[in-house]
Scaffold this active site. Structure first.
Site, PDB file in Angstrom:
ATOM      1  CG  ASP A  69      -1.956   1.013   1.289  1.00  0.00           C
ATOM      2  OD1 ASP A  69      -2.121   1.747   0.309  1.00  0.00           O
ATOM      3  OD2 ASP A  69      -2.611   1.148   2.349  1.00  0.00           O
ATOM      4  CB  THR A  70       2.164   3.603   2.603  1.00  0.00           C
ATOM      5  OG1 THR A  70       2.666   2.635   3.532  1.00  0.00           O
ATOM      6  CG2 THR A  70       0.802   4.082   3.052  1.00  0.00           C
TER       7      THR A  70
HETATM    8  P1  IMP Z   1       1.947  -0.532   3.676  1.00  0.00           P
HETATM    9  O1  IMP Z   1       3.018  -0.471   4.714  1.00  0.00           O
HETATM   10  O2  IMP Z   1       1.092   0.713   3.726  1.00  0.00           O
HETATM   11  O3  IMP Z   1       2.482  -0.786   2.284  1.00  0.00           O
HETATM   12  O4  IMP Z   1       0.944  -1.707   4.000  1.00  0.00           O
HETATM   13  C1  IMP Z   1       1.333  -2.708   4.832  1.00  0.00           C
HETATM   14  C2  IMP Z   1       0.303  -3.745   5.149  1.00  0.00           C
HETATM   15  O5  IMP Z   1      -0.978  -3.191   5.362  1.00  0.00           O
HETATM   16  C3  IMP Z   1       0.119  -4.787   4.076  1.00  0.00           C
HETATM   17  O6  IMP Z   1       1.123  -5.765   4.090  1.00  0.00           O
HETATM   18  C4  IMP Z   1      -1.209  -5.350   4.486  1.00  0.00           C
HETATM   19  O7  IMP Z   1      -1.022  -6.339   5.467  1.00  0.00           O
HETATM   20  C5  IMP Z   1      -1.935  -4.140   5.041  1.00  0.00           C
HETATM   21  N1  IMP Z   1      -2.845  -3.625   4.014  1.00  0.00           N
HETATM   22  C6  IMP Z   1      -2.658  -2.611   3.144  1.00  0.00           C
HETATM   23  N2  IMP Z   1      -3.713  -2.449   2.327  1.00  0.00           N
HETATM   24  C7  IMP Z   1      -4.602  -3.407   2.689  1.00  0.00           C
HETATM   25  C8  IMP Z   1      -5.906  -3.805   2.199  1.00  0.00           C
HETATM   26  O8  IMP Z   1      -6.476  -3.250   1.231  1.00  0.00           O
HETATM   27  N3  IMP Z   1      -6.494  -4.849   2.853  1.00  0.00           N
HETATM   28  C9  IMP Z   1      -5.921  -5.518   3.888  1.00  0.00           C
HETATM   29  N4  IMP Z   1      -4.700  -5.198   4.347  1.00  0.00           N
HETATM   30  C10 IMP Z   1      -4.055  -4.151   3.763  1.00  0.00           C
END
Ligand code: IMP
Ligand code: MG
Length: 172
Positions: free
Chosen positions: A100-101
């Site tokens: 996501d981020t």
């Molecule tokens: P990031 O650090 O923002 O890239 O996201 C980290 C974690 O957030 C991912 O590995 C997921 O476990 C969780 N995540 C992000 N987007 C979603 C979603 O749409 N559904 C469920 N989990 C999410």
């Protein structure tokens, strides 16, 4: 009331996973490989992926979690489960459910690189671009998602819905 909009059915997920399994199997045919799954979300994806690969791989898991839902920097991410096997000089692929981020992955790349693997690549079933904050190269992607919150096939909302065999987009 929360609604679930179908996003990917079993066949569609199977095809995406099979395609990634084929690419990894051919890219690593003559090389040792370690797959590192990111807990908890990747546990179903990783288990399907290894069963569709035609080459052997060592498997380990790391756990990472944000301190708060509003985490704005990778300093807010902590390790909930360290790596257990020795990966020095090994070829690694990190297996993520969804990026996501990118902050979790950026944190984990730093962590895993500190063990001096010979090569590190990234695999994510879903690559959600809208909120990306870190420039990342994801080597194996199942599907690009523009936005939305997805659940099922290992992905949760407040620890629920990981068990759903298909992927849904939550409508709040
Ligand atoms: P990031 O650090 O923002 O890239 O996201 C980290 C974690 O957030 C991912 O590995 C997921 O476990 C969780 N995540 C992000 N987007 C979603 C979603 O749409 N559904 C469920 N989990 C999410
Ligand atoms: Mg995850």
């Amino acid at each position: 009331m929360t609604e679930f909009e179908p996003f990917l059915n079993r066949d569609e997920i199977h095809r995406l996973v099979a395609d990634i399994a084929d690419r990894i199997s051919s890219d690593y045919k003559n090389n040792d490989l370690v797959l590192i799954g990111v807990l908890k979300g990747s546990f179903i994806f990783l288990s399907d992926l290894v069963r569709q690969m035609t080459i052997p791989a060592e498997i380990d898991f790391v756990g990472a979690s944000s301190y708060g839902a509003d985490a704005q920097s990778s300093e807010n991410i902590r390790l909930t489960k360290p790596l257990q096997i020795d990966i020095r000089d090994k070829r690694i692929i990190i297996i993520e459910d969804i990026v996501d981020t990118g902050l979790t992955l950026a944190y984990l790349i730093d962590y895993i690189e500190s063990f001096k693997p010979s090569n590190l690549k990234i695999c994510a079933l879903l690559d959600k671009r809208e909120r990306r904050q870190v420039d990342l190269e994801i080597d194996y992607v199942g599907k690009i998602v523009e936005k939305g919150f997805l659940v099922g096939y290992g992905l949760d909302y407040a620890e629920r819905y990981r068990n759903l065999p298909e992927l849904y987009c939550l409508k709040f």
